[in-house]
Design an enzyme around this catalytic site. Structure first.
Site, PDB file in Angstrom:
ATOM      1  N   GLU A 119       0.827  -1.208   0.000  1.00 34.70           N
ATOM      2  CA  GLU A 119       0.000   0.000   0.000  1.00 34.70           C
ATOM      3  C   GLU A 119       0.862   1.259   0.000  1.00 34.70           C
ATOM      4  O   GLU A 119       0.539   2.235  -0.662  1.00 34.70           O
ATOM      5  CB  GLU A 119      -0.942   0.007   1.207  1.00 34.70           C
ATOM      6  CG  GLU A 119      -2.064  -1.020   1.119  1.00 34.70           C
ATOM      7  CD  GLU A 119      -2.950  -0.834  -0.103  1.00 34.70           C
ATOM      8  OE1 GLU A 119      -3.091   0.301  -0.588  1.00 34.70           O
ATOM      9  OE2 GLU A 119      -3.488  -1.836  -0.593  1.00 34.70           O
ATOM     10  N   TYR A 127      -6.507   5.754   5.121  1.00 37.67           N
ATOM     11  CA  TYR A 127      -6.629   4.848   3.985  1.00 37.67           C
ATOM     12  C   TYR A 127      -5.814   3.564   4.209  1.00 37.67           C
ATOM     13  O   TYR A 127      -6.317   2.447   4.058  1.00 37.67           O
ATOM     14  CB  TYR A 127      -6.166   5.550   2.687  1.00 37.67           C
ATOM     15  CG  TYR A 127      -5.902   4.560   1.609  1.00 37.67           C
ATOM     16  CD1 TYR A 127      -6.963   3.998   0.912  1.00 37.67           C
ATOM     17  CD2 TYR A 127      -4.611   4.112   1.340  1.00 37.67           C
ATOM     18  CE1 TYR A 127      -6.748   3.028  -0.040  1.00 37.67           C
ATOM     19  CE2 TYR A 127      -4.385   3.138   0.399  1.00 37.67           C
ATOM     20  CZ  TYR A 127      -5.455   2.604  -0.291  1.00 37.67           C
ATOM     21  OH  TYR A 127      -5.240   1.630  -1.215  1.00 37.67           O
ATOM     22  N   ASP A 132     -10.096   6.174  -1.150  1.00 37.77           N
ATOM     23  CA  ASP A 132      -8.984   6.813  -1.853  1.00 37.77           C
ATOM     24  C   ASP A 132      -9.536   7.485  -3.112  1.00 37.77           C
ATOM     25  O   ASP A 132     -10.755   7.590  -3.277  1.00 37.77           O
ATOM     26  CB  ASP A 132      -7.894   5.779  -2.190  1.00 37.77           C
ATOM     27  CG  ASP A 132      -8.341   4.791  -3.263  1.00 37.77           C
ATOM     28  OD1 ASP A 132      -9.563   4.747  -3.560  1.00 37.77           O
ATOM     29  OD2 ASP A 132      -7.491   4.082  -3.810  1.00 37.77           O
TER      30      ASP A 132
END
Ligand code: SF4
Length: 367
Positions: free
Chosen positions: A44, A127, A145
């Site tokens: 991520e 997020y 996002d």
């Protein structure tokens, strides 16, 4: 008929439709085969910097070099920055390292197991915490996002400006409502992000083959390209970097180049570059510039070998235009470098973490 995000039946249908779409269309990506929170976190953070195709080799190199959070914690920051090289925004790499060290020393290498705990970690925002909590632990917490903003704005016809705090609350609440009805939280989060990435794309959404076409407000009203609404970004700041690249050739014919580690709160912190004079406007020749006392003797005692106006690097909020003045220093005279500079062999420089702009110049000039 449009979907209403406050209708139970409709939100259930939305999440289920997306999950079905995902099972048919998802890309086979290495981080989708793991529930290891460390690897999900790593993927991520990398994907915040770059697209999937460019990010995948970085992910694989990191996992090879540091298979566990303890391996990353034990690494030298310099080696991590070097693996990160080319992704930009190096504070993310430093945060990765510091967080890995913290998890290893304070939690015996065990990753926090909930969204709330993950949010307390350095460099992990809403997020990323939601992504890790749902993908690794199946927690029912939605990711929001850019992809999710776009999909929700279009499908539900939300016209609020996504840069405002009020809109962020609206979208977050919708995301929570939708997640509450998702058959599987991890699959739903993956699905909505993947749907935004490859189906409902910013410029060319594939509306004709879209499973939610009949309910999509944007499609039904021809407003795909107007949604989401986003205020224009602040102007990009122009910066002019004038590099003095001092080098010398020793008695064995080996070249040495003077470099310094960047310190202070600015771009490229802890990376290496050359002696820098930053100016408010472009200066293309040495005679255009004034030099600090510490380099005057070097500039006047050296020989200008070449001048390159190169390197325009777009960062998110600033553009760096660089001019490199390559100056050879004689080895038969003792010319003291400023304290910030150190001589490095070209082989050593190859191993130092550097901004892409500097790497490109270095390889072209000394490679
Ligand atoms: Fe996106 Fe078009 Fe599908 Fe609407 S119909 S969700 S705009 S791809």
């Amino acid at each position: 008929m449009n979907w209403q995000s406050d209708s139970n039946a409709d939100v259930t249908a939305f999440a289920a439709t997306l999950e079905q779409w995902y099972e048919r269309h998802k890309r086979d990506l290495p981080w989708r085969h793991t529930r290891d929170p460390y690897r999900i976190w790593l993927s991520e953070i990398i994907l915040q910097q770059t697209r999937v195709a460019q990010g995948q080799p970085y992910y694989e190199r990191f996992v090879d070099a540091y298979p566990t959070v303890a391996d990353m914690a034990a690494a030298e920051e310099r080696d991590i920055l070097r693996l990160w090289q080319g992704l930009g925004y190096y504070s993310r790499a430093r945060n990765l390292h510091q967080t890995a060290k913290w998890i290893t020393s304070e939690r015996e290498g065990k990753f926090p197991g909930s969204n709330r705990e993950l949010l307390t970690l350095k460099g992990i925002g809403a997020y990323t915490a939601a992504a890790i909590a749902s993908f690794a632990f199946g927690e029912r917490v939605p990711v929001v996002d850019g992809n999710v903003y776009r999909v929700l704005a279009r499908v539900f016809g939300i016209t609020e400006d996504i840069t405002t705090t009020a809109a962020k609350k609206t979208f977050a609440q919708r995301a929570v409502d939708l997640m509450a009805h998702a058959p599987d939280p991890a699959t739903y989060n993956q699905a909505i992000m993947e749907f935004g990435a490859i189906q409902c794309t910013p410029v060319s959404p594939d509306c004709l083959l879209c499973p939610v076409q009949q309910q999509c407000v944007a499609f039904q009203t021809g407003r795909q390209h107007k949604l989401p609404v986003k205020a224009k970004k602040a102007a990009v700041r122009e910066r002019y970097f004038n590099y003095l690249v001092f080098y010398q050739t020793d008695s064995d014919g080996q070249q040495q180049v003077a470099m310094r580690e960047r310190t202070g709160k600015d771009i490229w912190q802890s990376l290496f570059d050359f002696y820098l004079i930053e100016t408010d406007e472009p200066k293309h020749t040495l005679s255009d510039m004034e030099f600090p006392g510490e380099v005057q003797a070097l500039v006047h005692g050296g020989v200008l070998m070449s001048l390159q106006v190169t390197g325009i690097q777009l960062l998110s909020h600033q553009r760096v235009k660089a001019v490199f003045h390559l100056i050879e220093l004689p080895t038969d005279r003792d010319m003291a470098l400023p304290t910030s500079l150190i001589w490095y062999s070209t082989a050593e420089i190859g191993r130092l973490p550097k901004p892409v702009l500097i790497t490109t110049y270095f390889e072209r000039t000394f490679g």
